[in-house]
Motif scaffolding. Structure first.
Motif, PDB file in Angstrom:
ATOM      1  N   ASP A 116      -9.404  -3.647   3.645  1.00 27.80           N
ATOM      2  CA  ASP A 116      -8.504  -2.526   3.413  1.00 27.80           C
ATOM      3  C   ASP A 116      -8.468  -2.155   1.932  1.00 27.80           C
ATOM      4  O   ASP A 116      -8.544  -0.975   1.567  1.00 27.80           O
ATOM      5  CB  ASP A 116      -7.090  -2.883   3.907  1.00 27.80           C
ATOM      6  N   LEU A 117      -8.368  -3.162   1.060  1.00 27.44           N
ATOM      7  CA  LEU A 117      -8.333  -2.908  -0.377  1.00 27.44           C
ATOM      8  C   LEU A 117      -9.627  -2.254  -0.849  1.00 27.44           C
ATOM      9  O   LEU A 117      -9.591  -1.264  -1.575  1.00 27.44           O
ATOM     10  CB  LEU A 117      -8.076  -4.206  -1.149  1.00 27.44           C
ATOM     11  N   SER A 119     -11.705  -0.544   0.846  1.00 27.49           N
ATOM     12  CA  SER A 119     -11.762   0.810   1.406  1.00 27.49           C
ATOM     13  C   SER A 119     -10.914   1.781   0.584  1.00 27.49           C
ATOM     14  O   SER A 119     -11.339   2.902   0.278  1.00 27.49           O
ATOM     15  CB  SER A 119     -11.290   0.784   2.857  1.00 27.49           C
ATOM     16  N   ARG A 120      -9.712   1.350   0.211  1.00 27.84           N
ATOM     17  CA  ARG A 120      -8.849   2.204  -0.605  1.00 27.84           C
ATOM     18  C   ARG A 120      -9.430   2.412  -2.002  1.00 27.84           C
ATOM     19  O   ARG A 120      -9.306   3.492  -2.580  1.00 27.84           O
ATOM     20  CB  ARG A 120      -7.437   1.614  -0.679  1.00 27.84           C
ATOM     21  N   SER A 123     -12.126   4.992  -1.728  1.00 26.80           N
ATOM     22  CA  SER A 123     -11.508   6.322  -1.630  1.00 26.80           C
ATOM     23  C   SER A 123     -11.077   6.826  -2.997  1.00 26.80           C
ATOM     24  O   SER A 123     -11.238   8.002  -3.318  1.00 26.80           O
ATOM     25  CB  SER A 123     -10.298   6.290  -0.696  1.00 26.80           C
ATOM     26  N   ALA A 124     -10.530   5.942  -3.808  1.00 28.61           N
ATOM     27  CA  ALA A 124     -10.078   6.331  -5.146  1.00 28.61           C
ATOM     28  C   ALA A 124     -11.251   6.747  -6.027  1.00 28.61           C
ATOM     29  O   ALA A 124     -11.101   7.594  -6.903  1.00 28.61           O
ATOM     30  CB  ALA A 124      -9.315   5.181  -5.798  1.00 28.61           C
ATOM     31  N   ASP A 172      -4.826   3.768 -10.587  1.00 27.53           N
ATOM     32  CA  ASP A 172      -4.384   3.951  -9.205  1.00 27.53           C
ATOM     33  C   ASP A 172      -3.768   2.711  -8.583  1.00 27.53           C
ATOM     34  O   ASP A 172      -2.975   2.818  -7.659  1.00 27.53           O
ATOM     35  CB  ASP A 172      -5.558   4.410  -8.331  1.00 27.53           C
ATOM     36  N   PHE A 173      -4.141   1.530  -9.070  1.00 27.14           N
ATOM     37  CA  PHE A 173      -3.734   0.322  -8.367  1.00 27.14           C
ATOM     38  C   PHE A 173      -2.903  -0.663  -9.173  1.00 27.14           C
ATOM     39  O   PHE A 173      -2.369  -1.601  -8.607  1.00 27.14           O
ATOM     40  CB  PHE A 173      -4.974  -0.432  -7.857  1.00 27.14           C
ATOM     41  N   TRP A 177      -0.712  -2.555  -6.901  1.00 33.21           N
ATOM     42  CA  TRP A 177      -1.944  -2.327  -6.154  1.00 33.21           C
ATOM     43  C   TRP A 177      -1.676  -1.620  -4.820  1.00 33.21           C
ATOM     44  O   TRP A 177      -2.174  -1.992  -3.799  1.00 33.21           O
ATOM     45  CB  TRP A 177      -2.678  -3.647  -5.921  1.00 33.21           C
ATOM     46  N   TYR A 179      -2.243   1.792  -3.587  1.00 29.89           N
ATOM     47  CA  TYR A 179      -2.815   3.128  -3.655  1.00 29.89           C
ATOM     48  C   TYR A 179      -2.622   3.824  -2.314  1.00 29.89           C
ATOM     49  O   TYR A 179      -2.917   3.272  -1.271  1.00 29.89           O
ATOM     50  CB  TYR A 179      -4.312   3.041  -3.986  1.00 29.89           C
ATOM     51  N   ALA A 180      -2.110   5.019  -2.356  1.00 36.03           N
ATOM     52  CA  ALA A 180      -1.951   5.808  -1.132  1.00 36.03           C
ATOM     53  C   ALA A 180      -2.555   7.175  -1.354  1.00 36.03           C
ATOM     54  O   ALA A 180      -2.037   7.950  -2.150  1.00 36.03           O
ATOM     55  CB  ALA A 180      -0.472   5.933  -0.776  1.00 36.03           C
ATOM     56  N   PRO A 181      -3.690   7.465  -0.698  1.00 39.63           N
ATOM     57  CA  PRO A 181      -4.354   8.766  -0.918  1.00 39.63           C
ATOM     58  C   PRO A 181      -3.531   9.926  -0.442  1.00 39.63           C
ATOM     59  O   PRO A 181      -2.664   9.827   0.352  1.00 39.63           O
ATOM     60  CB  PRO A 181      -5.656   8.641  -0.132  1.00 39.63           C
TER      61      PRO A 181
END
Length: 181
Positions: A116-117, A119-120, A123-124, A172-173, A177, A179-181
């Protein structure tokens, strides 16, 4: 003689370091490579950034009569020596790290959290393809030269994109940490 007269103030330090340009940083990075030789867990960039951090934070006082290259070289030498001593005191560090990863491999929640991390983080970095590519090489544990060859870039382009990647991820993190797009 008082301490202020023998050392540069933080304002003076920031002004001098703020004036550094590409060629200056390349020369300092080369000095970092000399002192980082033989380190197991750190590279020249880690060494240079740590030295700059200690100087800019005031943890290492800069004697006013010492020129920048000589001072930074000695700070990096000192840090490298400290890291080597830590490496010698922790001979089982690699084994412990492998054990942690083995334990996480058997823990589905840890695997999910890591996936998950990452992946986020991807995205960032999506808006900066080169920074994202460097991130992927870091995840694949590619070395710097390997990544540069694969991406068709030189050392300066690599360093610039890696800094953009690190800055973006930090921005962003860093606060929790989350991060929410």
């Amino acid at each position: 003689m008082d301490d202020e007269a023998t050392h540069l103030s933080l304002g003076e330090v920031r002004r001098i370091i703020g004036r550094l340009r590409g060629p200056d940083l390349v020369r300092l990075s080369l000095l970092g490579r000399v002192w980082a030789a033989g380190l197991r867990y750190h590279d020249a960039d880690d060494l240079l950034y740590e030295a700059l951090d200690r100087i800019l934070s005031g943890r290492r006082l800069w004697p006013s009569e010492v020129p920048l290259p000589a001072f930074l070289s000695q700070v990096m030498r000192s840090i490298a020596s400290q890291w080597r001593q830590e490496d010698r005191r922790e001979p089982l560090r690699e084994d412990e790290t492998e054990q942690i990863f083995d334990d996480e491999a058997h823990d589905p929640s840890a695997t999910y959290e890591m996936d998950d991390l990452t992946s986020r983080m991807r995205s960032a970095l999506a808006s900066d393809p080169l920074a994202l590519a460097i991130f992927e090489h870091i995840l694949a544990d590619s070395d710097r030269d390997e990544a540069q060859r694969a991406l068709g870039i030189d050392a300066t382009q690599y360093d610039t994109a890696r800094r953009r990647m690190a800055n973006r991820l930090f921005d962003d993190f860093h606060s929790g940490w989350a991060y929410a797009p």
